[in-house]
Design a protein around this motif. Structure first.
Motif, short mmCIF file in Angstrom:
data_model
loop_
_atom_site.label_atom_id
_atom_site.label_comp_id
_atom_site.label_asym_id
_atom_site.label_seq_id
_atom_site.Cartn_x
_atom_site.Cartn_y
_atom_site.Cartn_z
N ALA A 1 -20.97 3.75 4.11
CA ALA A 1 -21.38 4.70 3.07
C ALA A 1 -20.22 5.11 2.18
CB ALA A 1 -22.00 5.94 3.72
N GLU A 2 -19.00 5.01 2.68
CA GLU A 2 -17.82 5.40 1.92
C GLU A 2 -17.07 4.16 1.43
OE1 GLU A 2 -14.45 8.77 2.50
OE2 GLU A 2 -14.40 7.16 3.97
N ALA A 3 -16.58 4.22 0.21
CA ALA A 3 -15.82 3.10 -0.33
C ALA A 3 -14.47 2.99 0.38
CB ALA A 3 -15.61 3.29 -1.83
N SER A 4 -13.84 1.85 0.24
CA SER A 4 -12.53 1.64 0.84
C SER A 4 -11.52 2.63 0.28
CB SER A 4 -12.06 0.21 0.57
OG SER A 4 -10.72 0.04 0.99
N GLN A 5 -10.65 3.13 1.11
CA GLN A 5 -9.61 4.07 0.69
C GLN A 5 -8.28 3.37 0.45
OE1 GLN A 5 -10.50 7.53 0.23
NE2 GLN A 5 -12.38 6.30 0.33
N SER A 6 -8.31 2.07 0.35
CA SER A 6 -7.10 1.29 0.10
C SER A 6 -6.52 1.65 -1.27
CB SER A 6 -7.40 -0.20 0.15
OG SER A 6 -6.29 -0.96 -0.30
N THR A 7 -5.21 1.64 -1.36
CA THR A 7 -4.54 1.93 -2.63
C THR A 7 -4.41 0.69 -3.50
OG1 THR A 7 -2.37 1.56 -1.60
CG2 THR A 7 -3.22 3.82 -1.62
N SER A 8 -4.81 -0.45 -3.00
CA SER A 8 -4.71 -1.69 -3.78
C SER A 8 -5.79 -1.74 -4.85
CB SER A 8 -4.85 -2.91 -2.85
OG SER A 8 -4.96 -4.10 -3.60
N PRO A 9 -5.43 -2.12 -6.07
CA PRO A 9 -6.46 -2.25 -7.11
C PRO A 9 -7.41 -3.42 -6.88
CG PRO A 9 -4.34 -3.00 -7.93
CD PRO A 9 -4.08 -2.39 -6.59
N VAL B 1 -8.94 -4.15 -4.10
CA VAL B 1 -9.73 -3.92 -2.89
C VAL B 1 -11.15 -4.45 -3.04
CG1 VAL B 1 -10.49 -1.63 -3.62
CG2 VAL B 1 -10.34 -2.18 -1.18
N VAL B 2 -11.63 -4.57 -4.27
CA VAL B 2 -12.97 -5.13 -4.50
C VAL B 2 -13.06 -6.54 -3.94
CG1 VAL B 2 -14.55 -5.94 -6.30
CG2 VAL B 2 -13.46 -3.71 -6.52
N PHE B 3 -11.96 -7.27 -4.00
CA PHE B 3 -11.95 -8.65 -3.51
C PHE B 3 -11.45 -8.76 -2.08
CE2 PHE B 3 -11.05 -8.58 -8.10
CZ PHE B 3 -12.19 -9.23 -8.57
N THR B 4 -10.55 -7.87 -1.68
CA THR B 4 -9.99 -7.95 -0.33
C THR B 4 -10.90 -7.30 0.71
OG1 THR B 4 -8.73 -5.90 -0.69
CG2 THR B 4 -7.63 -7.98 -1.21
N ASP B 5 -11.73 -6.35 0.29
CA ASP B 5 -12.65 -5.69 1.22
C ASP B 5 -14.02 -5.52 0.54
OD1 ASP B 5 -13.76 -4.40 3.34
OD2 ASP B 5 -12.47 -2.62 3.25
N ASN C 1 -16.59 8.50 -2.77
CA ASN C 1 -15.23 8.96 -2.48
C ASN C 1 -14.20 7.85 -2.72
OD1 ASN C 1 -13.35 10.94 -1.64
ND2 ASN C 1 -13.30 10.10 0.42
N TYR C 2 -14.32 7.22 -3.88
CA TYR C 2 -13.42 6.13 -4.23
C TYR C 2 -12.24 6.68 -5.02
CZ TYR C 2 -11.78 1.67 -6.11
OH TYR C 2 -11.02 0.59 -6.45
N PRO C 3 -11.00 6.46 -4.58
CA PRO C 3 -9.83 7.04 -5.24
C PRO C 3 -9.48 6.35 -6.55
CG PRO C 3 -9.13 5.64 -3.42
CD PRO C 3 -10.63 5.66 -3.37
N GLY C 4 -10.13 6.79 -7.63
CA GLY C 4 -9.86 6.24 -8.94
C GLY C 4 -9.73 7.34 -9.97
N LEU C 5 -9.74 6.96 -11.24
CA LEU C 5 -9.59 7.96 -12.30
C LEU C 5 -10.77 8.91 -12.36
CD1 LEU C 5 -8.08 6.02 -15.35
CD2 LEU C 5 -6.97 7.69 -13.87
N GLY C 6 -11.96 8.41 -12.06
CA GLY C 6 -13.13 9.28 -12.07
C GLY C 6 -13.02 10.41 -11.06
N LEU C 7 -12.60 10.08 -9.85
CA LEU C 7 -12.43 11.11 -8.81
C LEU C 7 -11.27 12.03 -9.17
CD1 LEU C 7 -13.55 12.04 -6.11
CD2 LEU C 7 -11.90 10.56 -4.96
N LEU C 8 -10.22 11.49 -9.77
CA LEU C 8 -9.10 12.32 -10.22
C LEU C 8 -9.57 13.33 -11.27
CD1 LEU C 8 -6.04 12.97 -10.43
CD2 LEU C 8 -5.90 11.18 -12.18
N PHE C 9 -10.41 12.88 -12.18
CA PHE C 9 -10.93 13.78 -13.22
C PHE C 9 -11.77 14.90 -12.61
CE2 PHE C 9 -14.37 15.01 -16.07
CZ PHE C 9 -13.67 15.40 -17.19
#
Length: 316
Positions: free
Chosen positions: A164-172, A174-178, A263-271
């Motif tokens: 249910a939660e997106a990956s919390q990896s800091t790698s950009p 992550v869409v391909f790695t997980d 809960n994906y750590p991106g610009l949207g969540l930062l905003f």
């Protein structure tokens, strides 16, 4: 071509200036005292006054705006007082993840929407067309956060295929790695975009199917596959280019709702977090960059359309 490009760039700059003025004034009028917001309600009046004086918030609003523009021209987006970090650093840390997520969702949506829209146009008023149109209208009327929650309930809770939660990896990347952890955010983004793109593509394809060049190609005995792929596809996709250009800001800003729900750590969540914290430097920078990308997207879309459609005269 050059005169057209220069004219569009000038108009774009004027639009950006207008956007920056409106956003700057609105954000600074939300609170009478930025120092009170930053330091909190428990801070003394003397501390708030000192903070406002030190950061120039006691100066006239026009003078503050001029200072901010000068900072922007030097590549300074300001500093987050809440996080005690440069806004440019915060954006650099999160922009890649949002860009890859949004671009991936956009590509998936286009790969589905373009052939689906053409299929609906070719099979107009058939069961396939009516079913696809009905589903599209249903999804269009459904808020994206509800689509995300329904996907979580169905594919994470009822049938536990994806987390249910997106990956919390800091790698950009992550869409391909997980991909399993990013499946639900990508499906949500793709579904919300396919709805718009497919119906837009259907309308464009229907218009092109009535053109004389399609009738001539069919009259010459060209196979239907050749007519659709060689003649219809390119011209039917031209109107879609403008729509995609308008959506270029999603490549950086990401999807606010999707990043929040998963809960994906991106610009949207930062905003969204900055909005809750009333972190005005981050909000201002985010909105300005979104406006700049919107203007840039429209400009690039016009140029690509003009390049693809020789009937458009750029010198006008």
């Amino acid at each position: 071509m050059i005169s057209y490009l220069l004219r569009r760039i000038l108009i774009s700059l004027l639009v950006l200036i207008g956007i920056s003025i409106v956003i700057f004034v609105m954000l600074h009028l939300i609170s009478d005292s930025p120092g009170r917001v930053v330091l909190g309600p428990q801070a003394s009046a003397a501390a708030v006054e000192a903070f406002n004086r030190e950061n120039g918030f006691d100066r006239p609003l026009f003078a503050q705006y001029v200072d901010y523009v000068v900072q922007l021209l030097h590549g300074d987006l300001g500093r987050s007082y809440k996080l005690n970090e440069e806004v440019s650093v915060l954006f650099a840390q999160n922009a890649g993840r949002s860009a890859v997520l949004s671009l991936s969702g956009l590509v998936i949506a286009l790969l589905i929407a373009i052939p689906l829209g053409i299929l609906q146009a070719v099979r107009r008023n058939t069961v396939v067309d009516r079913a696809a149109t009905g589903i599209a209208y249903l999804l269009y009327a459904t808020p994206s956060f509800l689509v995300a929650l329904l996907l979580i309930a169905l594919l994470s809770q009822l049938v536990p295929l994806f987390p249910a939660e997106a990956s919390q990896s800091t790698s950009p990347w992550v869409v391909f790695t997980d991909p399993r952890a990013m499946a639900l955010p990508l499906i949500t983004l793709a579904l919300t975009n396919v709805v718009v793109f497919s119906q837009y593509q259907r309308s464009a394809a229907l218009e092109q199917l009535g053109m004389d060049y399609i009738k001539v190609a069919r009259a010459k005995g060209a196979p239907e596959r050749v007519v659709l792929m060689r003649h219809l596809l390119r011209n039917a996709c031209i109107p879609l280019i403008t729509l995609v250009g308008v959506m270029i800001p999603t490549l950086l800003a990401g999807n606010l709702i999707v990043e929040s729900v998963f809960n994906y750590p991106g610009l949207g969540l930062l905003f969204l977090n900055s909005l809750h914290r009333e972190d005005y430097p981050v909000l201002l920078a985010y909105t300005l960059i979104g406006g700049a990308l919107t203007v840039l997207g429209n400009l690039l879309a016009d140029l690509v359309v003009a390049r693809a459609d020789r009937r458009i005269e750029l010198s006008r």
